[in-house]
Design an enzyme around this catalytic site. Sequence first.
Site, PDB file in Angstrom:
ATOM      1  N   HIS A 191      23.387  15.563   1.007  1.00 36.60           N
ATOM      2  CA  HIS A 191      22.011  15.235   0.613  1.00 36.60           C
ATOM      3  C   HIS A 191      21.191  14.792   1.829  1.00 36.60           C
ATOM      4  O   HIS A 191      20.121  15.350   2.111  1.00 36.60           O
ATOM      5  CB  HIS A 191      22.053  14.131  -0.448  1.00 36.60           C
ATOM      6  CG  HIS A 191      20.708  13.738  -0.974  1.00 36.60           C
ATOM      7  ND1 HIS A 191      20.206  14.212  -2.146  1.00 36.60           N
ATOM      8  CD2 HIS A 191      19.755  12.898  -0.478  1.00 36.60           C
ATOM      9  CE1 HIS A 191      18.995  13.706  -2.360  1.00 36.60           C
ATOM     10  NE2 HIS A 191      18.703  12.889  -1.357  1.00 36.60           N
ATOM     11  N   GLU A 192      21.711  13.813   2.552  1.00 35.47           N
ATOM     12  CA  GLU A 192      20.953  13.290   3.696  1.00 35.47           C
ATOM     13  C   GLU A 192      20.858  14.330   4.812  1.00 35.47           C
ATOM     14  O   GLU A 192      19.852  14.391   5.523  1.00 35.47           O
ATOM     15  CB  GLU A 192      21.568  11.989   4.209  1.00 35.47           C
ATOM     16  CG  GLU A 192      21.582  10.833   3.195  1.00 35.47           C
ATOM     17  CD  GLU A 192      20.228  10.504   2.579  1.00 35.47           C
ATOM     18  OE1 GLU A 192      19.186  10.719   3.246  1.00 35.47           O
ATOM     19  OE2 GLU A 192      20.192  10.063   1.409  1.00 35.47           O
ATOM     20  N   HIS A 195      17.875  16.362   4.094  1.00 35.70           N
ATOM     21  CA  HIS A 195      16.657  15.686   4.581  1.00 35.70           C
ATOM     22  C   HIS A 195      16.559  15.837   6.102  1.00 35.70           C
ATOM     23  O   HIS A 195      15.485  16.096   6.652  1.00 35.70           O
ATOM     24  CB  HIS A 195      16.715  14.187   4.250  1.00 35.70           C
ATOM     25  CG  HIS A 195      16.387  13.845   2.824  1.00 35.70           C
ATOM     26  ND1 HIS A 195      15.213  14.211   2.216  1.00 35.70           N
ATOM     27  CD2 HIS A 195      17.076  13.122   1.894  1.00 35.70           C
ATOM     28  CE1 HIS A 195      15.190  13.733   0.963  1.00 35.70           C
ATOM     29  NE2 HIS A 195      16.311  13.081   0.744  1.00 35.70           N
ATOM     30  N   GLU A 221      12.643  15.943  -0.971  1.00 41.04           N
ATOM     31  CA  GLU A 221      13.785  15.871  -1.875  1.00 41.04           C
ATOM     32  C   GLU A 221      14.291  17.275  -2.246  1.00 41.04           C
ATOM     33  O   GLU A 221      15.481  17.454  -2.506  1.00 41.04           O
ATOM     34  CB  GLU A 221      13.385  15.079  -3.136  1.00 41.04           C
ATOM     35  CG  GLU A 221      14.541  14.627  -4.003  1.00 41.04           C
ATOM     36  CD  GLU A 221      15.455  13.574  -3.361  1.00 41.04           C
ATOM     37  OE1 GLU A 221      15.169  13.109  -2.237  1.00 41.04           O
ATOM     38  OE2 GLU A 221      16.473  13.246  -3.994  1.00 41.04           O
TER      39      GLU A 221
END
Length: 428
Positions: A191-192, A195, A221
């Site tokens: 997830h990160e 980003h 997101e």
Amino acid sequence: AEKYSDTETVIRELKREWNRQIKLPAPLIEKLTHASVRGQHFWQEARRQDDFKIFQPALEEIIGLKQQEADALEFTTCRYDALLEEYEPYETTSNVRIILEGLRDELVPFVHTIMGCEKTPENAFLTKHYPIGDQKRLGRQVAETLGFDFSRGRLDTTVHPFCSSLAPHDTRITTRYDAYRFPTAFFGILHEAGHGIYEQGLRADWYGLPPGETISLGIHESQSRLWENQVGRSLDFWKYHFSLLQSYFPTVLERVSLDCFYAAINDVRPSLIRVEADEATYNLHILIRFELEQAMLNGDLAVRDLPEAWNRKYQDDLGICPQNVAEGVLQDIHWSSGAIGYFPTYALGNVYSAQFFGHATEDLGGCGTDFSEGQFEPLRSWLKQNIHLTGKCYSARELVHRITGKELSHTYLVDYLKNKLSPLYNLS
Ligand code: ZN
């Protein structure tokens, strides 16, 4: 300057930001700052003691000030519009409502059907012992494979995961490790990294100005959820990575099959905690918050009645009810820091990501073979070309339309979830 050019984007976006800022009186900003610091303190304390009343006065103050903020910003339709604008520029409450209610209408019955299935994936192996040192090495290796550039970034450990860029060539991502819960750190890192890949894909020559900035929280997101879910929870991704995973954790996984692992990481089950929710129920958690914060902002719901309203909605939409406020209304930090209007950007991120990914797959002639061979560069380049390099030149909805040729719609996410999850539960 020509519309959407770099110059026009700078002028348009700085003017928009300036117009917003000058409407807010300095004393109000000062009060909001104090209230958000106090709010976080009392929120923490209320959580620790499992007592909403400790937090209630602080939240009442915050809601009162956010009402003043919205009024000062001179909204046209509703207060929530004014606050949403800070996180998702050019978006409106009524349009978000259409998207979120569309998701609820489709997903509540779908989740209900899954719950009625006899088939429940075996998943006890996900909570066996996964030594943290190995989790760290694996996470770093996979983030690198996806395209997070470690020559311009780092991965560190923290309490609450985040991604932050300190300069055009210095992007920091963080995660937290749980030795007895594999998905926490692994999918947190994906997830990160998503980003981070967005930040690293921005135009460095425009660093600090709109053409070199990210569009909105929702688009940010979309990039993290795309790598975490559309890629990281896909069968093709694991066709390539599962033997690597087994080599890191042989004692836990040597007798687990790929199919069994894939079903476990995609299991759907209504749960109380948003950040641990599966892909299908996650958006229902958001809708609940979206409705409650509007009700408080409009004065339709008194803060003292919030816990009860919260529990009722969880019962209605997810069929479960929290036994304490720490697992219920006090689980998220957002409201305590004055972030009202933030939550919908999470669900919008899921909606954008499904629409983007569907289109990327068409453009690239299918991504499955690439993933199962460990090739993520074609997708990463597509995202960079179509999304990252455009900075803030387009609004989120304009970008969606420009890329996919269609208006933003929740149907892409619903189709993606149904296509992926139905076979796992033998649903036709
Ligand atoms: Zn995120």
